[in-house]
Every structure is written in structure tokens, then in C-alpha cells.
Design a protein around this motif. Structure first.
Motif, mmCIF file in Angstrom:
data_model
loop_
_atom_site.group_PDB
_atom_site.id
_atom_site.type_symbol
_atom_site.label_atom_id
_atom_site.label_comp_id
_atom_site.label_asym_id
_atom_site.label_seq_id
_atom_site.Cartn_x
_atom_site.Cartn_y
_atom_site.Cartn_z
ATOM 1 N N CYS A 236 37.629 21.084 46.127
ATOM 2 C CA CYS A 236 37.050 19.751 46.340
ATOM 3 C C CYS A 236 35.848 19.908 47.267
ATOM 4 C CB CYS A 236 38.075 18.809 46.950
ATOM 5 S SG CYS A 236 37.380 17.250 47.513
ATOM 6 N N ARG B 214 34.421 17.786 49.004
ATOM 7 C CA ARG B 214 34.454 16.920 50.167
ATOM 8 C C ARG B 214 35.367 17.501 51.247
ATOM 9 N NH1 ARG B 214 33.744 11.724 47.388
ATOM 10 N NH2 ARG B 214 35.792 12.255 46.587
ATOM 11 N N CYS B 215 36.588 17.897 50.843
ATOM 12 C CA CYS B 215 37.546 18.362 51.860
ATOM 13 C C CYS B 215 37.823 19.857 51.761
ATOM 14 C CB CYS B 215 38.846 17.572 51.753
ATOM 15 S SG CYS B 215 39.763 17.910 50.242
ATOM 16 N N HIS C 230 38.404 15.283 44.800
ATOM 17 C CA HIS C 230 39.653 14.537 44.660
ATOM 18 C C HIS C 230 39.305 13.086 44.365
ATOM 19 C CE1 HIS C 230 41.442 17.728 47.380
ATOM 20 N NE2 HIS C 230 42.322 17.657 46.407
ATOM 21 N N CYS D 135 41.914 12.377 48.713
ATOM 22 C CA CYS D 135 41.101 13.371 49.385
ATOM 23 C C CYS D 135 41.337 13.333 50.885
ATOM 24 C CB CYS D 135 39.631 13.125 49.078
ATOM 25 S SG CYS D 135 38.581 14.445 49.682
ATOM 26 N N LYS D 136 41.561 14.493 51.464
ATOM 27 C CA LYS D 136 41.799 14.583 52.906
ATOM 28 C C LYS D 136 40.611 14.062 53.713
ATOM 29 C CE LYS D 136 45.578 17.544 53.112
ATOM 30 N NZ LYS D 136 45.977 17.224 51.769
HETATM 31 ZN ZN LIG Z 1 39.163 16.400 48.636
#
Ligand SMILES: [Zn+2]
Length: 178
Positions: free
Chosen positions: A73, A75-76, A136, A141-142
């Protein structure tokens, strides 16, 4: 079993003349170049191939790839499972000239010494089918949990070059100043 087609080159003329259909699993672990692009190489993709002679005696292979892969991912940076599904149409050729003459609908695939090496061609196909970036879904998403979700949402929802976004920014900054 299925993987015999991946290890030894096959005779595409015979396969097309017979209208042969192949279905087998591509084991991700066995594809080095694909491996480098994935977070986790467990699992396999299902492959369906249909050989035939097209118009003008073109050697054709209509194919489909399907399965799940694990990417990172963006982003995380945690693993994210992505559904992969791709359809393709190969025109088998022996020269650059023949490749140029293929209809635009066909992707040229080269055969050497009258044999087709499925392994590397399918690996190319998997690489093409991989999304350039993976995320995600929102809420899973974390990174969303850490950042303020409301702010992130507005950033995503506002496309660049939107004349209204400039207005929205202005309103926003005016509000802040008050
Ligand atoms: Zn994520």
C-alpha cells in the motif's frame, strides 16, 4: 500437469491448428521478475489460453489471467491484497515486419525456431496487469487512522485544476483568518 507448458517450448502451429485450449495455474513464486514487484509471492494466478488461426492465417492466442496478488500500500506501506484480472490477445509472429502488419487488436508475441516459450511471455503479461500503485480501501488503511481522515478525503475529492477548488481554498483560508 499444467506446468509442462511453462518449462518446455510448445509448437504454436500445432496448437492453433487443433484449436487447443489450456487452463493452468501460474505459481507466483516461480516468476522472478513478478516476484520483485510483489510483497508476498504466495499463491497463484489462473491462466486460460485459447489457440486458434485468425483471419489471414494469423496465429492467435486469446488469454485471460485471474487471481490475487499482494502489493505494498503506497499510503501505509503495509501489504494489500489486490484482485488481478486481465484479458489479452496475442498475434504470434516470427519477424518485426509481421508484427507491424498485425491488426491493432493484437499484441505481437515472437516465436523462435517455430516454438513459443510461454513462461516469459506470461510473466510479461502479469507485469502489465499489475496496478502501478496500490492502496488499501478507505477505512482499512493504517495511514488513515493516524492522519485526520476528513482532511485526507477533501484532498482526494478535489481534482487539480478545478476552478472551484481555488475558490474553496480561498474560502477556507478566509475562514481560518477570522
Ligand atoms: Zn494502507
Amino acid at each position: 500437469m499444467a506446468n509442462e507448458y511453462l518449462h518446455s517450448p510448445l509448437d504454436p502451429y500445432k496448437f492453433c491448428a487443433a484449436g487447443k485450449a489450456l487452463s493452468f495455474d501460474l505459481v507466483l513464486e516461480n516468476m522472478e521478475r513478478v516476484q520483485a514487484a510483489l510483497c508476498d509471492t504466495e499463491g497463484q494466478l489462473k491462466v486460460d489460453l485459447q489457440f486458434s488461426y485468425g483471419t489471414q492465417r494469423t496465429l492467435e492466442v486469446q488469454g485471460r489471467l485471474q487471481g490475487q496478488v499482494t502489493l505494498e500500500c503506497q499510503r501505509c506501506l503495509q501489504p494489500v491484497r489486490q484482485e488481478l484480472e486481465s484479458e489479452f490477445l496475442w498475434g504470434l509472429v516470427t519477424s518485426d515486419e509481421a508484427a507491424v502488419k498485425l491488426p491493432r487488436t493484437h499484441e505481437p508475441v515472437f516465436i523462435e525456431n517455430e516454438r513459443l516459450q510461454l513462461g516469459p511471455v506470461l510473466e510479461d503479461e502479469v507485469l502489465l496487469a499489475l496496478p502501478l500503485v496500490a492502496y488499501h480501501p478507505q477505512g482499512e488503511c493504517k495511514q488513515y487512522e493516524i492522519e485526520q481522515p476528513a482532511l485526507e478525503e477533501t484532498l482526494v475529492a478535489t481534482p487539480p485544476n478545478n476552478p472551484f477548488s481555488a475558490l474553496a481554498d480561498l474560502k477556507h483560508s478566509l475562514k481560518k483568518e477570522q
